[in-house]
Design an enzyme around this catalytic site. Structure first.
Site, mmCIF file in Angstrom:
data_model
loop_
_atom_site.group_PDB
_atom_site.id
_atom_site.type_symbol
_atom_site.label_atom_id
_atom_site.label_comp_id
_atom_site.label_asym_id
_atom_site.label_seq_id
_atom_site.Cartn_x
_atom_site.Cartn_y
_atom_site.Cartn_z
ATOM 1 N N THR A 93 0.826 -1.216 0.000
ATOM 2 C CA THR A 93 0.000 0.000 0.000
ATOM 3 C C THR A 93 0.856 1.260 0.000
ATOM 4 O O THR A 93 0.514 2.258 -0.628
ATOM 5 C CB THR A 93 -0.925 -0.001 1.243
ATOM 6 O OG1 THR A 93 -1.855 -1.069 1.090
ATOM 7 C CG2 THR A 93 -1.679 1.300 1.385
ATOM 8 N N THR A 150 1.698 -4.577 4.050
ATOM 9 C CA THR A 150 1.521 -4.968 5.454
ATOM 10 C C THR A 150 0.900 -6.352 5.621
ATOM 11 O O THR A 150 1.050 -6.978 6.664
ATOM 12 C CB THR A 150 0.642 -3.946 6.211
ATOM 13 O OG1 THR A 150 -0.653 -3.920 5.614
ATOM 14 C CG2 THR A 150 1.260 -2.564 6.200
ATOM 15 N N SER A 190 1.509 -7.480 -1.160
ATOM 16 C CA SER A 190 2.213 -8.535 -0.407
ATOM 17 C C SER A 190 1.375 -9.796 -0.247
ATOM 18 O O SER A 190 1.880 -10.833 0.180
ATOM 19 C CB SER A 190 2.705 -8.022 0.951
ATOM 20 O OG SER A 190 1.655 -7.941 1.876
HETATM 21 N N1 ASP Z 1 -2.654 -5.407 0.369
HETATM 22 C C1 ASP Z 1 -1.569 -4.541 0.812
HETATM 23 C C2 ASP Z 1 -0.295 -5.357 0.838
HETATM 24 O O1 ASP Z 1 -0.079 -6.101 1.751
HETATM 25 C C3 ASP Z 1 -1.886 -3.992 2.157
HETATM 26 C C4 ASP Z 1 -0.858 -3.049 2.724
HETATM 27 O O2 ASP Z 1 0.233 -2.902 2.262
HETATM 28 O O3 ASP Z 1 -1.211 -2.393 3.741
HETATM 29 O O4 ASP Z 1 0.497 -5.255 -0.074
#
Ligand code: ASP
Length: 334
Positions: free
Chosen positions: A12, A85, A54
Site C-alpha cells: 500500500t 503490510t 504482499s
Molecule cells: N494489500 C496490501 C499489501 O499487503 C496492504 C498493505 O500494504 O497495507 O500489499
C-alpha cells in the site's frame, strides 16, 4: 553519514488508485522523494526489487530479498525494505532466519495508506525506519511501524485498517521512536562484524491446519501425504480433540521415520502453548515427540520450519534447532 539501501517491494505504501482498486506503482525512488527529511538522517540509495501486493509474496520473494541484502551487505550500514503490510510479519520472520546475527539492521516497513495521500502514515513510517536503520545501536531484522520497533520474529498484523496495525507478541518492543528519538528497551547484542550468517534454502512444504470444534480426521491423512511439515493450530494451551486421536495415532505410525514433522501451536495469540498441562495434549506429545510452538508466533513457527526442513537435519538436531532462540523468537520451552 551512514549509508542505507532502501529496497522497494510494493505494498500500500507504494500504491496508486486504479480503476480496479489500489495497486503498487511507485518506485523506491518516488517513495524517498516524499520524505524530504531523509537527507538529514542518512545517505539513502534505492533499489526496486519487485512491486507486489504482499498478498502475492511467496518464499521465492523472501529469497530474492535476502539475496539482494547479501549482495549489497558490505556496501551499506543498514537496509530498509518497503513492503505491503498483509504478509509483512511472515517476511520479517523469514528474513530473521535467512539473515542471522546481523550487526547491520534490516528494517521492514509499510503503511496503511499510500504515501501520496494527505492522511498517510507512510511518510512517518519511512522516516522512522531510516532513522532506526541509520542508528549504530540497531541490528538484526525488525519491523518499524507506527512508532514501534518489533523484533522480526514477534510481529503480528492485528488490525486491518488502523495505523497501529502490528503488535509485538509475547515479547516487548525492543524500541519506540518518538519525535525523531529512539528509546531502547532491549539491549543490543555484541555481534562481531563477521558473525552474520546467510541461508538461502527454504522448504515451502509446510501446511497449517487450524482446528475447529468437530474437525474431521480425514484432513490429517491428506496433509501428511502432501506436506513435509504440518503445523496444527489447536485450542488453548494445545491438545488433540478425542475425535481426531485415532486417526492421529494411525497416521503417525504410518509416517514414523519418514522425516515428517508435526508442530502443535495454539489459536490463542498471546502467552503460548503448553501441552503438558492437559491429558488431551500431554499423552499425544509424549507418544509422538511432537514439536511445540510454546511462545513463538505462528509466522515464526512456519518460517522457522521452512528454514529448518530445508537443511536436511537428523530429527534430534532439527528439534534442538527448533527450540534454539533466534532473533528473540522463543523465550520458554516448558
Ligand atoms: N494489500 C496490501 C499489501 O499487503 C496492504 C498493505 O500494504 O497495507 O500489499
Amino acid at each position: 553519514m551512514r549509508r542505507i539501501l532502501l529496497i522497494g517491494t510494493g505494498g500500500t505504501i507504494a500504491c496508486r488508485q486504479t480503476a480496479d482498486g489500489l495497486a503498487p506503482a511507485l518506485s523506491a525512488a518516488e517513495l524517498l522523494a516524499w520524505v524530504p527529511g531523509a537527507g538529514q538522517v542518512c545517505h539513502t540509495d534505492f533499489l526496486q526489487l519487485m512491486n507486489l501486493d504482499s498478498t502475492n509474496m511467496a518464499p521465492a520473494h523472501w529469497q530474492a530479498i535476502s539475496r539482494c541484502i547479501r549482495q549489497h551487505y558490505d556496501a551499506y550500514d543498514g537496509f530498509v525494505v518497503a513492503h505491503g503490510t498483509d504478509t509483512l510479519a511472515y517476511t520479517a520472520a523469514a528474513l530473521s532466519y535467512m539473515v542471522q546475527r546481523s550487526r547491520k539492521p534490516i528494517v521492514l516497513t509499510g503503511a496503511q495508506r499510500p504515501i501520496d495521500v494527505d492522511s498517510t502514515d507512510a511518510r512517518q513510517n519511512l522516516l522512522d525506519s531510516l532513522l532506526y536503520a541509520a542508528d549504530p545501536a540497531s541490528q538484526d531484522v525488525n519491523i518499524v511501524f507506527d512508532g514501534k520497533v518489533i523484533a522480526g520474529t514477534r510481529a503480528k498484523k492485528e488490525r486491518a485498517k488502523s495505523y497501529n496495525a502490528f503488535s509485538s507478541i509475547n515479547f516487548p518492543c525492543p524500541a519506540l521512536i518518538q519525535d525523531g528519538r529512539i528509546i531502547r528497551y532491549v539491549p543490543s547484542r555484541p555481534y562481531g562484524p563477521d558473525e552474520v550468517r546467510f541461508y538461502h534454502a527454504l522448504n515451502d512444504a509446510v501446511a497449517l491446519w487450524k482446528l475447529v470444534p468437530g474437525a474431521r480426521p480425514e484432513m490429517l491423512a491428506y496433509l501428511l501425504a502432501h506436506y513435509d511439515c504440518l503445523v496444527i493450530e489447536s485450542f488453548g494451551v494445545g491438545g488433540i480433540p478425542e475425535g481426531l486421536t485415532g486417526e492421529f495415532y494411525a497416521q503417525m505410525a504410518r509416517w514414523r521415520g519418514c522425516g515428517k514433522q508435526v508442530v502443535m501451536a495454539t489459536q490463542v495469540v498471546s502467552e503460548g502453548s503448553n501441552m503438558a498441562v492437559y491429558e488431551v495434549g500431554k499423552r499425544v506429545k509424549q507418544d509422538f515427540g511432537l514439536l511445540e510452538a510454546y511462545d513463538m508466533t505462528l509466522e515464526a513457527v512456519i518460517t522457522k520450519m521452512m528454514w529448518l526442513m530445508a537443511r536436511g537435519l537428523p530429527d534430534e538436531e532439527l528439534k534442538r534447532e527448533f527450540y534454539r532462540e533466534i532473533n528473540h523468537d522463543i523465550l520458554f520451552t516448558r
